[in-house]
Design a protein around this motif. Structure first.
Motif, mmCIF file in Angstrom:
data_model
loop_
_atom_site.group_PDB
_atom_site.id
_atom_site.type_symbol
_atom_site.label_atom_id
_atom_site.label_comp_id
_atom_site.label_asym_id
_atom_site.label_seq_id
_atom_site.Cartn_x
_atom_site.Cartn_y
_atom_site.Cartn_z
ATOM 1 N N ASN A 1 1.006 -1.218 0.177
ATOM 2 C CA ASN A 1 0.136 0.213 -0.199
ATOM 3 C C ASN A 1 0.404 1.389 0.054
ATOM 4 O O ASN A 1 0.831 1.811 0.973
ATOM 5 C CB ASN A 1 -0.761 0.029 1.326
ATOM 6 N N SER B 1 -1.231 -5.492 -2.062
ATOM 7 C CA SER B 1 -1.554 -3.698 -1.311
ATOM 8 C C SER B 1 -2.853 -3.970 -2.208
ATOM 9 O O SER B 1 -3.616 -4.724 -3.098
ATOM 10 C CB SER B 1 -0.634 -3.197 -2.891
ATOM 11 N N GLN B 2 -3.630 -3.325 -1.146
ATOM 12 C CA GLN B 2 -5.257 -2.880 -1.349
ATOM 13 C C GLN B 2 -5.318 -1.258 -2.912
ATOM 14 O O GLN B 2 -6.615 -1.763 -2.724
ATOM 15 C CB GLN B 2 -5.607 -2.844 -0.642
ATOM 16 N N ASP B 3 -4.076 -0.924 -2.705
ATOM 17 C CA ASP B 3 -4.108 -0.237 -3.267
ATOM 18 C C ASP B 3 -3.803 -0.411 -4.871
ATOM 19 O O ASP B 3 -3.821 -1.084 -5.608
ATOM 20 C CB ASP B 3 -3.638 1.637 -2.836
#
Length: 74
Positions: A8, A35-37
């Motif tokens: 992230n 990562s979630q972004d």
């Protein structure tokens, strides 16, 4: 070669990648650690090779980067 473990890091990654001496580096590898972004998209847009490592942790990410690094023959 430069290996960057990332989780992230969408906001800070452009600054880090922008400061690297690209002309002197053989390759830049960003290891995405789940990562979630938009970390992956940002890294790829800056010319880095993106490697995915699902096992969380700094050590796992670094090891994945080393494993993904091309072997140079002397």
């Amino acid at each position: 070669m430069f290996i960057i473990p990332a989780l992230n890091e969408e906001e800070s990654l452009p600054f880090v990648l922008g400061e690297l001496p690209w002309s002197t580096l053989y390759q830049v590898i960003v290891v995405d650690n789940g990562s979630q972004d938009r970390t992956v998209e940002v890294a790829a847009a800056h010319g880095a090779l993106v490697v995915h490592e699902p096992q969380r942790g700094y050590g796992a990410a670094c090891l994945a980067g080393v494993r993904a690094a091309p072997r140079r023959r002397s």
